[in-house]
Design a protein around this motif. Structure first.
Motif, PDB file in Angstrom:
ATOM      1  N   HIS A 203      -5.587  38.085  11.726  1.00 25.08           N
ATOM      2  CA  HIS A 203      -4.524  39.200  11.586  1.00 25.08           C
ATOM      3  C   HIS A 203      -5.335  40.302  12.328  1.00 25.08           C
ATOM      4  CE1 HIS A 203      -2.175  36.822   9.156  1.00 25.08           C
ATOM      5  NE2 HIS A 203      -3.090  36.840   8.163  1.00 25.08           N
ATOM      6  N   ILE A 204      -6.661  40.528  12.227  1.00 25.07           N
ATOM      7  CA  ILE A 204      -7.117  41.536  12.900  1.00 25.07           C
ATOM      8  C   ILE A 204      -6.915  41.339  14.413  1.00 25.07           C
ATOM      9  CG2 ILE A 204      -9.488  42.351  13.347  1.00 25.07           C
ATOM     10  CD1 ILE A 204      -9.941  42.173  10.431  1.00 25.07           C
ATOM     11  N   MET A 252      -2.696  51.446  13.789  1.00 19.57           N
ATOM     12  CA  MET A 252      -2.848  49.902  13.167  1.00 19.57           C
ATOM     13  C   MET A 252      -4.064  49.449  13.476  1.00 19.57           C
ATOM     14  SD  MET A 252       1.066  48.559  13.616  1.00 19.57           S
ATOM     15  CE  MET A 252       2.615  49.328  13.712  1.00 19.57           C
ATOM     16  N   ASN A 253      -4.319  49.477  14.812  1.00 16.87           N
ATOM     17  CA  ASN A 253      -5.760  49.017  15.087  1.00 16.87           C
ATOM     18  C   ASN A 253      -7.078  49.550  14.531  1.00 16.87           C
ATOM     19  OD1 ASN A 253      -7.026  47.033  16.741  1.00 16.87           O
ATOM     20  ND2 ASN A 253      -7.560  48.602  18.326  1.00 16.87           N
ATOM     21  N   GLN A 254      -6.697  50.871  14.260  1.00 22.49           N
ATOM     22  CA  GLN A 254      -7.997  51.552  13.670  1.00 22.49           C
ATOM     23  C   GLN A 254      -8.267  51.085  12.073  1.00 22.49           C
ATOM     24  OE1 GLN A 254     -10.325  53.467  15.283  1.00 22.49           O
ATOM     25  NE2 GLN A 254      -9.276  53.017  17.146  1.00 22.49           N
ATOM     26  N   ALA A 258     -11.497  49.352  10.671  1.00 23.84           N
ATOM     27  CA  ALA A 258     -12.089  49.801   9.475  1.00 23.84           C
ATOM     28  C   ALA A 258     -12.434  48.567   8.430  1.00 23.84           C
ATOM     29  CB  ALA A 258     -11.448  50.883   8.809  1.00 23.84           C
ATOM     30  N   ILE A 259     -11.204  47.897   8.190  1.00 21.91           N
ATOM     31  CA  ILE A 259     -11.423  46.790   7.400  1.00 21.91           C
ATOM     32  C   ILE A 259     -12.472  45.633   7.921  1.00 21.91           C
ATOM     33  CG2 ILE A 259     -10.058  44.886   6.654  1.00 21.91           C
ATOM     34  CD1 ILE A 259      -7.543  46.668   6.527  1.00 21.91           C
ATOM     35  N   ALA A 260     -12.528  45.724   9.176  1.00 22.99           N
ATOM     36  CA  ALA A 260     -13.612  44.594   9.635  1.00 22.99           C
ATOM     37  C   ALA A 260     -15.008  45.412   9.433  1.00 22.99           C
ATOM     38  CB  ALA A 260     -13.193  44.208  11.010  1.00 22.99           C
ATOM     39  N   VAL A 341     -14.688  54.369   1.675  1.00 20.19           N
ATOM     40  CA  VAL A 341     -14.310  53.032   2.301  1.00 20.19           C
ATOM     41  C   VAL A 341     -12.625  53.201   2.271  1.00 20.19           C
ATOM     42  CG1 VAL A 341     -14.095  50.883   2.662  1.00 20.19           C
ATOM     43  CG2 VAL A 341     -16.446  51.716   2.319  1.00 20.19           C
ATOM     44  N   GLY A 342     -12.222  53.372   0.923  1.00 20.37           N
ATOM     45  CA  GLY A 342     -10.974  53.285   0.771  1.00 20.37           C
ATOM     46  C   GLY A 342     -10.181  54.386   1.249  1.00 20.37           C
TER      47      GLY A 342
END
Length: 371
Positions: A203-204, A252-254, A258-260, A341-342
């Motif tokens: 998905h990333i 969305m990409n940012q 961040a999640i990765a 992080v959140g």
């Protein structure tokens, strides 16, 4: 009696949309998955559960309802009670091989207009019919009048001949629609990403690929703005609209980056709900873009769509505040880095919804100036 329902939909590659209807167990009439509210469960989550139990589907339910309808519910004792049903859009992502009420109902996908005609309740008919309205065909007579109006507004003499020799229009409408398609795909991948699971890397990558595709589109738009002599709208309006759309996919990409980076694997319900709002906002944007071709004819529908985009952004603000508060309270008892992080992820999600509100404002400006 208050109930909830899911409006399951899927978008085909050509942009057309289908609605899933099911039959009721007793009367065998066409309905949407619905049921009673569940104490302690949000309405859209309960609608997701009903869609699974009655139709075996799973997907992304938007927490902002489309509307409400009423019907007379026959109870087991034989009496009739009026029920008010709140309808939540559900972007279908899959069909399960088995589900609790399998074999008890018939399932069928309908085009939007046919689905509206298939159900009995007038209010539900209106909700479905308004879910995705096709662009209006002005017809030959109206097209001729519009062309005459355009011709009359042009300057006469040599300048008209000069205009005729210059490149006109460009591909701006197609580019708007192509960019909106990247928003839809990116939003879907983002919502799937925030559900966690083994396919997060897939998905990333999907979000990143769509962001690169959107970059190519905006470069074409900026080149055409400089190259095309006669544009359908003011140049600033064209660059403004495509710019905020591009900002949405960038955010969305940012979010995915961040999640990765922080290797986040689980996400609170508020984040998931914000991503579901983004899916709905992308769907609305994709519907709005073709309507720009005939602003005069579609101004009322564009007003409805931009109004819903603004409401979605307001709903996202509420989720953002609630999510941060819950995250802070949780971090006080555990790792403070979880809040850092959140907060980063929440910030990007909020910016996505803000950019969709900007899309609404840009479209509203076009309607005011040109319709």
């Amino acid at each position: 009696m208050r109930q909830i329902a899911a409006l399951p939909y899927a978008t085909d590659p050509d942009g057309s949309m289908r609605i899933l209807l099911i039959t009721s167990r007793d009367t065998r009439r066409w309905v949407i998955p619905k049921g009673n509210r569940i104490k302690g469960m949000a309405g859209h989550r309960a609608a997701e559960l009903e869609a699974y139990e009655e139709a075996g589907i799973h997907g992304i339910a938007c927490p902002a309802p489309l509307g409400r309808y009423r019907y007379d519910k026959k109870r087991r004792k034989g009496d009739v009670r009026e029920a008010t049903v709140e309808v939540f859009p559900l972007a279908v992502t899959g069909q399960l091989p088995q589900w609790p009420e399998q074999g008890q109902r018939e399932l069928r996908w309908f085009p939007v207009a046919e689905a509206a005609r298939a159900v009995d309740e007038p209010d539900l008919q209106s909700i479905i019919a308004a879910f995705r309205e096709p662009p209006k065909d002005p017809g030959l007579f109206v097209r001729t009048l519009l062309r005459i109006k355009e011709w009359q507004t042009e300057r006469t003499g040599m300048l008209r001949w000069f205009h005729a020799l210059m490149p006109k229009q460009g591909r701006f409408f197609e580019q708007f629609e192509d960019h909106a398609a990247t928003l839809v795909t990116g939003a879907d991948a983002l919502a799937r990403l925030l559900k966690g699971g083994p396919d997060m890397d897939v998905h990333i990558k999907e979000i990143s690929d769509r962001e690169h595709e959107a970059d190519d589109i905006i470069r074409e738009v900026l080149q055409d703005v400089r190259r095309i002599f006669v544009t359908p709208f003011d140049r600033s309006a064209i660059t403004g609209l495509i710019g905020v759309m591009d900002d949405a996919i960038d955010q969305m990409n940012q979010t995915a980056k961040a999640i990765a980076l922080f290797e986040v694997k689980e996400f609170p319900s508020q984040m998931q709900d914000m991503s579901a709002l983004i899916v709905e906002a992308a769907r609305i944007t994709a519907e709005a873009m073709p309507l720009l071709r005939s602003l005069n004819l579609n101004s009322a529908r564009l007003h409805d769509l931009t109004e819903r985009l603004v409401k979605l952004e307001g709903h996202a603000d509420i989720l953002h505040e609630a999510g941060l508060k819950a995250l802070y309270n949780q971090a006080r008892q555990g790792n403070p880095m979880d809040f850092v992080v959140g907060k980063e992820i929440y910030g990007h999600l909020e910016k996505v919804t803000d950019r969709f509100e900007d899309v609404a404002n840009e479209v509203s400006g076009l309607v005011i100036d040109h319709a």
